[in-house]
Write a protein that holds these residues in place. Sequence first.
Motif, mmCIF file in Angstrom:
data_model
loop_
_atom_site.group_PDB
_atom_site.id
_atom_site.type_symbol
_atom_site.label_atom_id
_atom_site.label_comp_id
_atom_site.label_asym_id
_atom_site.label_seq_id
_atom_site.Cartn_x
_atom_site.Cartn_y
_atom_site.Cartn_z
ATOM 1 N N ALA A 12 3.369 0.095 2.973
ATOM 2 C CA ALA A 12 1.992 -0.207 3.369
ATOM 3 C C ALA A 12 0.998 0.546 2.487
ATOM 4 O O ALA A 12 -0.024 -0.015 2.064
ATOM 5 C CB ALA A 12 1.777 0.145 4.833
ATOM 6 N N ALA A 13 1.272 1.788 2.191
ATOM 7 C CA ALA A 13 0.389 2.579 1.325
ATOM 8 C C ALA A 13 0.368 2.001 -0.087
ATOM 9 O O ALA A 13 -0.700 1.924 -0.716
ATOM 10 C CB ALA A 13 0.845 4.034 1.306
ATOM 11 N N ALA A 15 0.987 -1.167 -0.948
ATOM 12 C CA ALA A 15 0.273 -2.446 -0.897
ATOM 13 C C ALA A 15 -1.236 -2.211 -0.803
ATOM 14 O O ALA A 15 -2.025 -2.892 -1.472
ATOM 15 C CB ALA A 15 0.768 -3.264 0.292
ATOM 16 N N THR A 16 -1.625 -1.264 0.018
ATOM 17 C CA THR A 16 -3.047 -0.942 0.139
ATOM 18 C C THR A 16 -3.606 -0.438 -1.186
ATOM 19 O O THR A 16 -4.714 -0.828 -1.603
ATOM 20 C CB THR A 16 -3.254 0.118 1.244
ATOM 21 O OG1 THR A 16 -2.705 -0.356 2.470
ATOM 22 C CG2 THR A 16 -4.722 0.430 1.424
ATOM 23 N N ALA A 17 -2.847 0.404 -1.873
ATOM 24 C CA ALA A 17 -3.289 0.931 -3.164
ATOM 25 C C ALA A 17 -3.414 -0.187 -4.192
ATOM 26 O O ALA A 17 -4.377 -0.228 -4.973
ATOM 27 C CB ALA A 17 -2.329 2.009 -3.648
ATOM 28 N N VAL A 19 -3.950 -3.454 -3.589
ATOM 29 C CA VAL A 19 -5.092 -4.288 -3.213
ATOM 30 C C VAL A 19 -6.394 -3.599 -3.591
ATOM 31 O O VAL A 19 -7.321 -4.221 -4.138
ATOM 32 C CB VAL A 19 -5.045 -4.624 -1.699
ATOM 33 C CG1 VAL A 19 -6.358 -5.248 -1.236
ATOM 34 C CG2 VAL A 19 -3.875 -5.533 -1.398
ATOM 35 N N LEU A 20 -6.490 -2.295 -3.316
ATOM 36 C CA LEU A 20 -7.680 -1.538 -3.670
ATOM 37 C C LEU A 20 -7.881 -1.509 -5.179
ATOM 38 O O LEU A 20 -9.004 -1.690 -5.663
ATOM 39 C CB LEU A 20 -7.580 -0.113 -3.117
ATOM 40 C CG LEU A 20 -8.784 0.787 -3.379
ATOM 41 C CD1 LEU A 20 -10.017 0.232 -2.682
ATOM 42 C CD2 LEU A 20 -8.495 2.196 -2.918
#
Length: 92
Positions: A12-13, A15-17, A19-20
């Motif tokens: 999750a971290a 994927a978030t990174a 996307v960001l």
Amino acid sequence: MNESKFKRLVAAATATAVVLLVLLLAVMIFQLASINNERAKQREYEAAIALYEQMIADGEDGIKIKQQRWYIEKMARELGYRYETDVPMSGE
């Protein structure tokens, strides 16, 4: 914390990174395009300013010429004005 929960948290971290990072990269590209567009407009305006400044300078030269006595007399003669001391031309 067990291993599967840790793997989900890392995924999750990550994927978030990603996307960001993609979002920030898109914003940066948009900003660079906007800056390039504004610089093009600025160059266009500077060229127009230079053109108008040249036109003003040329106009001032024209005004200086039109204020000289010989030009005023020439225009007056074209309008039919004459000095009292002028010798009449044939046909007048």
